[in-house]
Design a protein around this motif. Structure first.
Motif, PDB file in Angstrom:
ATOM      1  N   ASP A  96       0.834  -1.212   0.000  1.00  0.00           N
ATOM      2  CA  ASP A  96       0.000   0.000   0.000  1.00  0.00           C
ATOM      3  C   ASP A  96       0.866   1.259   0.000  1.00  0.00           C
ATOM      4  OD1 ASP A  96      -2.278  -1.430  -0.029  1.00  0.00           O
ATOM      5  OD2 ASP A  96      -2.910  -0.975   2.032  1.00  0.00           O
ATOM      6  N   ARG A  97       1.875   1.249   0.851  1.00  0.00           N
ATOM      7  CA  ARG A  97       2.754   2.408   0.943  1.00  0.00           C
ATOM      8  C   ARG A  97       3.483   2.634  -0.386  1.00  0.00           C
ATOM      9  NH1 ARG A  97       3.559   6.106   2.518  1.00  0.00           N
ATOM     10  NH2 ARG A  97       5.583   6.240   3.524  1.00  0.00           N
ATOM     11  N   ARG A  98       3.895   1.535  -1.002  1.00  0.00           N
ATOM     12  CA  ARG A  98       4.574   1.652  -2.293  1.00  0.00           C
ATOM     13  C   ARG A  98       3.655   2.263  -3.346  1.00  0.00           C
ATOM     14  NH1 ARG A  98       6.428  -3.613  -2.304  1.00  0.00           N
ATOM     15  NH2 ARG A  98       8.439  -3.616  -1.252  1.00  0.00           N
ATOM     16  N   SER A  99       2.402   1.834  -3.317  1.00  0.00           N
ATOM     17  CA  SER A  99       1.426   2.380  -4.270  1.00  0.00           C
ATOM     18  C   SER A  99       1.183   3.857  -4.017  1.00  0.00           C
ATOM     19  CB  SER A  99       0.094   1.638  -4.160  1.00  0.00           C
ATOM     20  OG  SER A  99       0.282   0.277  -4.415  1.00  0.00           O
ATOM     21  N   GLN A 100       1.096   4.230  -2.739  1.00  0.00           N
ATOM     22  CA  GLN A 100       0.904   5.634  -2.390  1.00  0.00           C
ATOM     23  C   GLN A 100       2.061   6.474  -2.918  1.00  0.00           C
ATOM     24  OE1 GLN A 100       0.706   5.521   1.884  1.00  0.00           O
ATOM     25  NE2 GLN A 100      -1.536   5.715   1.944  1.00  0.00           N
ATOM     26  N   ILE A 101       3.271   5.983  -2.699  1.00  0.00           N
ATOM     27  CA  ILE A 101       4.454   6.733  -3.136  1.00  0.00           C
ATOM     28  C   ILE A 101       4.498   6.831  -4.656  1.00  0.00           C
ATOM     29  CG2 ILE A 101       6.987   6.606  -3.264  1.00  0.00           C
ATOM     30  CD1 ILE A 101       7.006   5.767  -0.375  1.00  0.00           C
ATOM     31  N   ALA A 102       4.141   5.751  -5.317  1.00  0.00           N
ATOM     32  CA  ALA A 102       4.128   5.767  -6.786  1.00  0.00           C
ATOM     33  C   ALA A 102       3.110   6.785  -7.299  1.00  0.00           C
ATOM     34  CB  ALA A 102       3.808   4.376  -7.319  1.00  0.00           C
ATOM     35  N   ALA A 103       1.945   6.828  -6.659  1.00  0.00           N
ATOM     36  CA  ALA A 103       0.902   7.777  -7.073  1.00  0.00           C
ATOM     37  C   ALA A 103       1.368   9.209  -6.833  1.00  0.00           C
ATOM     38  CB  ALA A 103      -0.390   7.499  -6.299  1.00  0.00           C
ATOM     39  N   HIS A 104       2.003   9.398  -5.689  1.00  0.00           N
ATOM     40  CA  HIS A 104       2.532  10.699  -5.313  1.00  0.00           C
ATOM     41  C   HIS A 104       3.559  11.174  -6.341  1.00  0.00           C
ATOM     42  CE1 HIS A 104       4.861  13.238  -2.213  1.00  0.00           C
ATOM     43  NE2 HIS A 104       3.715  13.843  -2.417  1.00  0.00           N
ATOM     44  N   LEU A 105       4.464  10.277  -6.705  1.00  0.00           N
ATOM     45  CA  LEU A 105       5.494  10.615  -7.695  1.00  0.00           C
ATOM     46  C   LEU A 105       4.870  10.904  -9.054  1.00  0.00           C
ATOM     47  CD1 LEU A 105       8.499   8.193  -7.066  1.00  0.00           C
ATOM     48  CD2 LEU A 105       8.484  10.684  -6.902  1.00  0.00           C
ATOM     49  N   ASN A 106       3.856  10.114  -9.406  1.00  0.00           N
ATOM     50  CA  ASN A 106       3.201  10.339 -10.704  1.00  0.00           C
ATOM     51  C   ASN A 106       2.562  11.716 -10.767  1.00  0.00           C
ATOM     52  OD1 ASN A 106       3.946   8.049 -12.002  1.00  0.00           O
ATOM     53  ND2 ASN A 106       2.137   6.873 -11.364  1.00  0.00           N
ATOM     54  N   THR A 107       2.007  12.156  -9.632  1.00  0.00           N
ATOM     55  CA  THR A 107       1.433  13.504  -9.585  1.00  0.00           C
ATOM     56  C   THR A 107       2.509  14.534  -9.886  1.00  0.00           C
ATOM     57  OG1 THR A 107      -0.141  12.783  -7.907  1.00  0.00           O
ATOM     58  CG2 THR A 107       0.208  15.153  -8.115  1.00  0.00           C
ATOM     59  N   TYR A 108       3.655  14.367  -9.252  1.00  0.00           N
ATOM     60  CA  TYR A 108       4.768  15.292  -9.501  1.00  0.00           C
ATOM     61  C   TYR A 108       5.203  15.254 -10.965  1.00  0.00           C
ATOM     62  CZ  TYR A 108       5.878  16.745  -4.697  1.00  0.00           C
ATOM     63  OH  TYR A 108       5.856  17.328  -3.449  1.00  0.00           O
ATOM     64  N   VAL A 109       5.330  14.044 -11.509  1.00  0.00           N
ATOM     65  CA  VAL A 109       5.793  13.903 -12.903  1.00  0.00           C
ATOM     66  C   VAL A 109       4.811  14.584 -13.860  1.00  0.00           C
ATOM     67  CG1 VAL A 109       6.196  12.247 -14.774  1.00  0.00           C
ATOM     68  CG2 VAL A 109       7.138  11.814 -12.487  1.00  0.00           C
ATOM     69  N   THR A 110       3.531  14.337 -13.644  1.00  0.00           N
ATOM     70  CA  THR A 110       2.512  14.939 -14.503  1.00  0.00           C
ATOM     71  C   THR A 110       2.573  16.457 -14.454  1.00  0.00           C
ATOM     72  OG1 THR A 110       1.093  13.045 -14.096  1.00  0.00           O
ATOM     73  CG2 THR A 110       0.025  15.026 -14.969  1.00  0.00           C
ATOM     74  N   LYS A 111       2.718  16.987 -13.243  1.00  0.00           N
ATOM     75  CA  LYS A 111       2.774  18.441 -13.083  1.00  0.00           C
ATOM     76  C   LYS A 111       4.038  19.028 -13.721  1.00  0.00           C
ATOM     77  CE  LYS A 111      -0.073  18.709  -8.912  1.00  0.00           C
ATOM     78  NZ  LYS A 111      -1.158  19.533  -9.439  1.00  0.00           N
ATOM     79  N   ALA A 112       5.150  18.333 -13.552  1.00  0.00           N
ATOM     80  CA  ALA A 112       6.409  18.818 -14.138  1.00  0.00           C
ATOM     81  C   ALA A 112       6.311  18.840 -15.665  1.00  0.00           C
ATOM     82  CB  ALA A 112       7.575  17.933 -13.687  1.00  0.00           C
ATOM     83  N   GLU A 113       5.742  17.773 -16.218  1.00  0.00           N
ATOM     84  CA  GLU A 113       5.608  17.703 -17.684  1.00  0.00           C
ATOM     85  C   GLU A 113       4.661  18.789 -18.188  1.00  0.00           C
ATOM     86  OE1 GLU A 113       6.588  12.964 -18.433  1.00  0.00           O
ATOM     87  OE2 GLU A 113       4.499  13.616 -18.212  1.00  0.00           O
ATOM     88  N   ALA A 114       3.568  19.001 -17.462  1.00  0.00           N
ATOM     89  CA  ALA A 114       2.616  20.052 -17.856  1.00  0.00           C
ATOM     90  C   ALA A 114       3.278  21.428 -17.792  1.00  0.00           C
ATOM     91  CB  ALA A 114       1.387  20.011 -16.948  1.00  0.00           C
ATOM     92  N   PHE A 115       4.206  21.568 -16.866  1.00  0.00           N
ATOM     93  CA  PHE A 115       4.917  22.847 -16.708  1.00  0.00           C
ATOM     94  C   PHE A 115       5.909  23.072 -17.860  1.00  0.00           C
ATOM     95  CE2 PHE A 115       8.538  25.218 -14.722  1.00  0.00           C
ATOM     96  CZ  PHE A 115       7.875  26.402 -14.432  1.00  0.00           C
ATOM     97  N   GLY A 116       6.335  21.971 -18.505  1.00  0.00           N
ATOM     98  CA  GLY A 116       7.242  22.121 -19.648  1.00  0.00           C
ATOM     99  C   GLY A 116       8.573  21.404 -19.509  1.00  0.00           C
ATOM    100  N   VAL A 117       8.703  20.585 -18.462  1.00  0.00           N
ATOM    101  CA  VAL A 117       9.931  19.789 -18.328  1.00  0.00           C
ATOM    102  C   VAL A 117       9.785  18.555 -19.225  1.00  0.00           C
ATOM    103  CG1 VAL A 117      11.473  18.587 -16.739  1.00  0.00           C
ATOM    104  CG2 VAL A 117      10.179  20.585 -15.950  1.00  0.00           C
ATOM    105  N   LYS A 118      10.732  18.382 -20.114  1.00  0.00           N
ATOM    106  CA  LYS A 118      10.548  17.322 -21.131  1.00  0.00           C
ATOM    107  C   LYS A 118      10.951  15.945 -20.637  1.00  0.00           C
ATOM    108  CE  LYS A 118      11.352  20.480 -24.955  1.00  0.00           C
ATOM    109  NZ  LYS A 118      12.516  21.043 -25.655  1.00  0.00           N
TER     110      LYS A 118
END
Lengths: 150, 150
Positions: free
Chosen positions: A71-93
């Motif tokens: 469960d904790r691993r899934s939470q962390i993965a989801a958390h990281l995915n949120t960051y990745v999505t936001k970074a990409e939307a911001f323009g980080v390739k």
């Protein structure tokens, strides 16, 4: 003090960033993420975002339960995915999520850094004033430059 | 972990840099100076360069001798001027040399920062691996962001 006369100023830019985040999303985490995204976008360089599942955080019962760890691993993965999505939307390739497991500073310094090979590590400071223990250890022990965002 | 969903990435740039240097010009000092000049030039922001006359460095005989203290002050001023000249030649428009006297980390945190009001402090790491004591104390105690260059 003779040498500095001959010293020429040269542009210094980082080439690969590693941002360390954890679950405690506070103001400094967000500012560290903002700064990492700003640098990565401005200079068009890769950004790794690492979060470490602190196995020392779980008590003996929990650490014996595969479900809780999972469960904790899934939470962390989801958390990281949120960051990745936001970074990409911001323009980080080039954004790479990295999950570690163990003691955060040790995992970052001994596993993630040798593998991802950043030239700078960016961390938030998770305390109002005094440096959080992970930030302190990474700052002290890293062989690369470190940016602590407050 | 609900809050980060609402969090939007924003560009984060520093607005005023303070670079701490000392007489031990080594590779990390030069890299720190390069990075400070690069940031100040790129974003057209003010750069303060502080060097602290470590009065604790002088033995009792020396600290009683006004000539020796005066000589050290002149050396530090000349050293800072070299940095200022090089930064300006590199293209940094607003460079301010700052001389302190006393214990470096204390002077930087308690005197220079409150007066100069930087939002980031940049330091070199004066050891191959472990963080120099001034860099460590500034990183730990500063209220602003800190960049340790290696």
């Amino acid at each position: 003090m003779a040498t500095e006369e001959d010293f020429q100023v040269e542009t210094l830019q980082f080439k690969k960033l590693l941002l360390a985040v954890d679950d405690d999303d506070d103001e400094s985490s967000h500012r560290a993420f903002n700064y990492a995204c700003t640098l990565a976008k401005t200079y068009d360089i890769p950004l790794g975002i690492v979060s470490v599942l602190e196995t020392g955080d779980l008590n003996i019962y929990q650490s014996l339960s595969p479900d809780i760890v999972s469960d904790r691993r899934s939470q962390i993965a989801a958390h990281l995915n949120t960051y990745v999505t936001k970074a990409e939307a911001f323009g980080v390739k080039d954004v790479e999520p990295i999950i570690g497991e163990g003691k955060p500073a040790h995992v970052i310094l001994e596993e993630v850094v040798p593998s991802f090979k950043p030239d700078v590590i960016i961390l938030g400071n998770h305390h109002q004033r005094h440096l959080g223990s992970v930030a302190a250890e990474v700052t002290r022990e890293a062989r690369d430059s470190v940016i602590v965002i407050r």
